[in-house]
Scaffold this motif. Structure first.
Motif, PDB file in Angstrom:
ATOM      1  N   TYR A   1       0.843  -1.212   0.000  1.00  9.11           N
ATOM      2  CA  TYR A   1       0.000   0.000   0.000  1.00  9.11           C
ATOM      3  C   TYR A   1       0.876   1.258   0.000  1.00  9.11           C
ATOM      4  O   TYR A   1       0.611   2.212  -0.726  1.00  9.11           O
TER       5      TYR A   1
ATOM      6  N   LYS B   1      -1.668   4.594  -4.463  1.00  6.90           N
ATOM      7  CA  LYS B   1      -2.334   5.470  -3.484  1.00  6.90           C
ATOM      8  C   LYS B   1      -1.401   5.794  -2.321  1.00  6.90           C
ATOM      9  O   LYS B   1      -1.838   5.997  -1.189  1.00  6.90           O
TER      10      LYS B   1
ATOM     11  N   GLU C   1      -2.021   8.403   0.370  1.00  8.71           N
ATOM     12  CA  GLU C   1      -3.063   8.111   1.371  1.00  8.71           C
ATOM     13  C   GLU C   1      -2.509   7.260   2.515  1.00  8.71           C
ATOM     14  O   GLU C   1      -3.097   7.176   3.576  1.00  8.71           O
ATOM     15  N   TYR C   2      -1.394   6.608   2.260  1.00 11.85           N
ATOM     16  CA  TYR C   2      -0.826   5.716   3.269  1.00 11.85           C
ATOM     17  C   TYR C   2       0.443   6.299   3.901  1.00 11.85           C
ATOM     18  O   TYR C   2       1.285   5.579   4.387  1.00 11.85           O
TER      19      TYR C   2
ATOM     20  N   SER D   1      -4.013   9.231   7.855  1.00 10.45           N
ATOM     21  CA  SER D   1      -4.504   9.374   6.476  1.00 10.45           C
ATOM     22  C   SER D   1      -5.032   8.034   5.969  1.00 10.45           C
ATOM     23  O   SER D   1      -6.027   7.977   5.239  1.00 10.45           O
ATOM     24  N   MET D   2      -4.402   6.945   6.390  1.00 11.13           N
ATOM     25  CA  MET D   2      -4.872   5.611   5.985  1.00 11.13           C
ATOM     26  C   MET D   2      -6.288   5.350   6.494  1.00 11.13           C
ATOM     27  O   MET D   2      -7.168   4.912   5.735  1.00 11.13           O
TER      28      MET D   2
ATOM     29  N   ARG E   1      -8.576   7.510   7.420  1.00  5.54           N
ATOM     30  CA  ARG E   1      -9.512   8.411   6.712  1.00  5.54           C
ATOM     31  C   ARG E   1      -9.831   7.859   5.329  1.00  5.54           C
ATOM     32  O   ARG E   1     -10.987   7.703   4.958  1.00  5.54           O
ATOM     33  N   TYR E   2      -8.777   7.545   4.581  1.00  6.26           N
ATOM     34  CA  TYR E   2      -8.943   7.098   3.197  1.00  6.26           C
ATOM     35  C   TYR E   2      -9.730   5.786   3.123  1.00  6.26           C
ATOM     36  O   TYR E   2     -10.692   5.671   2.359  1.00  6.26           O
ATOM     37  N   GLU E   3      -9.355   4.821   3.917  1.00  4.88           N
ATOM     38  CA  GLU E   3     -10.010   3.513   3.826  1.00  4.88           C
ATOM     39  C   GLU E   3     -11.456   3.576   4.325  1.00  4.88           C
ATOM     40  O   GLU E   3     -12.346   2.965   3.727  1.00  4.88           O
TER      41      GLU E   3
ATOM     42  N   ASN F   1     -13.481   6.322   4.418  1.00  4.02           N
ATOM     43  CA  ASN F   1     -14.290   7.104   3.468  1.00  4.02           C
ATOM     44  C   ASN F   1     -14.573   6.327   2.194  1.00  4.02           C
ATOM     45  O   ASN F   1     -15.616   6.504   1.572  1.00  4.02           O
ATOM     46  N   GLY F   2     -13.628   5.465   1.789  1.00  7.69           N
ATOM     47  CA  GLY F   2     -13.805   4.715   0.551  1.00  7.69           C
ATOM     48  C   GLY F   2     -14.515   3.386   0.754  1.00  7.69           C
ATOM     49  O   GLY F   2     -14.656   2.610  -0.188  1.00  7.69           O
TER      50      GLY F   2
END
Ligand code: 1PX
Length: 214
Positions: A67, A72, A75-76, A81-82, A84-86, A88-89
């Motif tokens: 990752y 991406k 995002e990691y 940030s990880m 948040r990204y995971e 939200n997605g």
């Protein structure tokens, strides 16, 4: 056993964990995973009986490294940030492993729980009597942390492996940071940083209700 470690010192491993926390109190995944890589290297030097443990750790480190080096990767950059990204997605399996069995969040959670073991173990090692048994310190730390998440067979195998650990002094020697006194001093310097990384991660996961990810 010391010779098998070569010039490798646990001081560098601890330095990786020391450089994890940013001014904004975020946890950088790069140094976090470098720290884990170093620990696994050290574990491998302790003997083949630990290989079932290091294999699992390596699998998890590799998942995270892919990752962190993937398309991406921005995002990691940090744990925050990880998450948040995971989240939200919709990239995290919250109830049971299905579409996203190896999310960053669940993978880091396993390492995070193991970091709790490490913290307890190093604290035990640092403060124990000279003639204390490493195996007892290790078993006690394991029972107070990771064991709760492992099935009987894993607990049994882990406890058996712990019995092969050398005495406290020999163990401090293999860490390759100088004599036992120096090793103890190094642990005293490093532990607050490990506690910090653990505490920030624990709070982040608690906030997002991620502490029981399947
Ligand atoms: C100065 C001291 C340095 C010591 C360095 C030791 C590094 C230890 C690294 C341990 C990393 C263990 C990660 C385990 C993650 C885990 O809990 N995995 C389980 C769950 O994963 P899943 O994907 O199924 O949800 C998995 O089932 C685990 C399997 C392997 C057994 C794990 C036993 C962990 C014992 C940790 C203590 C290491 C003893 C080191 C002796 C010094």
């Amino acid at each position: 056993m010391a010779a098998a470690q070569g010039a490798f010192s646990l001081r560098e491993v601890m330095a990786a964990f020391q450089s994890c926390v940013t001014e904004q109190r975020e946890v950088l995944l790069g140094p976090y995973l470098r720290g884990w890589r170093g620990l696994v290297r050290f574990l491998n030097g302790l003997g083949a009986i630990f290989s079932f443990i290091s294999k699992d750790a390596v699998t998890k480190i590799q998942i995270m490294e892919s990752y962190c080096g993937g398309e991406k990767k921005e995002e990691y950059r940090t744990m925050q940030s990880m998450v948040r990204y995971e989240l939200n997605g919709g990239l995290v399996d919250l109830e049971q492993r299905s579409a996203h069995p190896n999310s960053g969040c669940r993978t880091v959670l396993r390492l995070h729980r193991a970091l709790h073991w490490l913290q307890l173990f190093l604290e035990g090692l640092r403060t124990a009597q000279q003639d204390a048994s490493t195996s007892t310190i290790c078993t006690d730390s394991y029972n107070a942390s990771l064991a709760a998440y492992h099935p009987w067979i894993v607990r049994k195998a882990a406890t058996l492996a712990f019995c092969t650990l050398p005495s406290r002094d020999a163990f401090l020697e293999v860490m390759n940071v100088g004599g036992p006194e120096e090793a103890v001093e190094m642990l005293g310097d490093a532990l607050p940083h490990i506690r910090d990384v653990y505490g920030i991660t624990e709070e982040l996961y608690a906030q997002h209700r991620l502490l029981d990810l399947p």
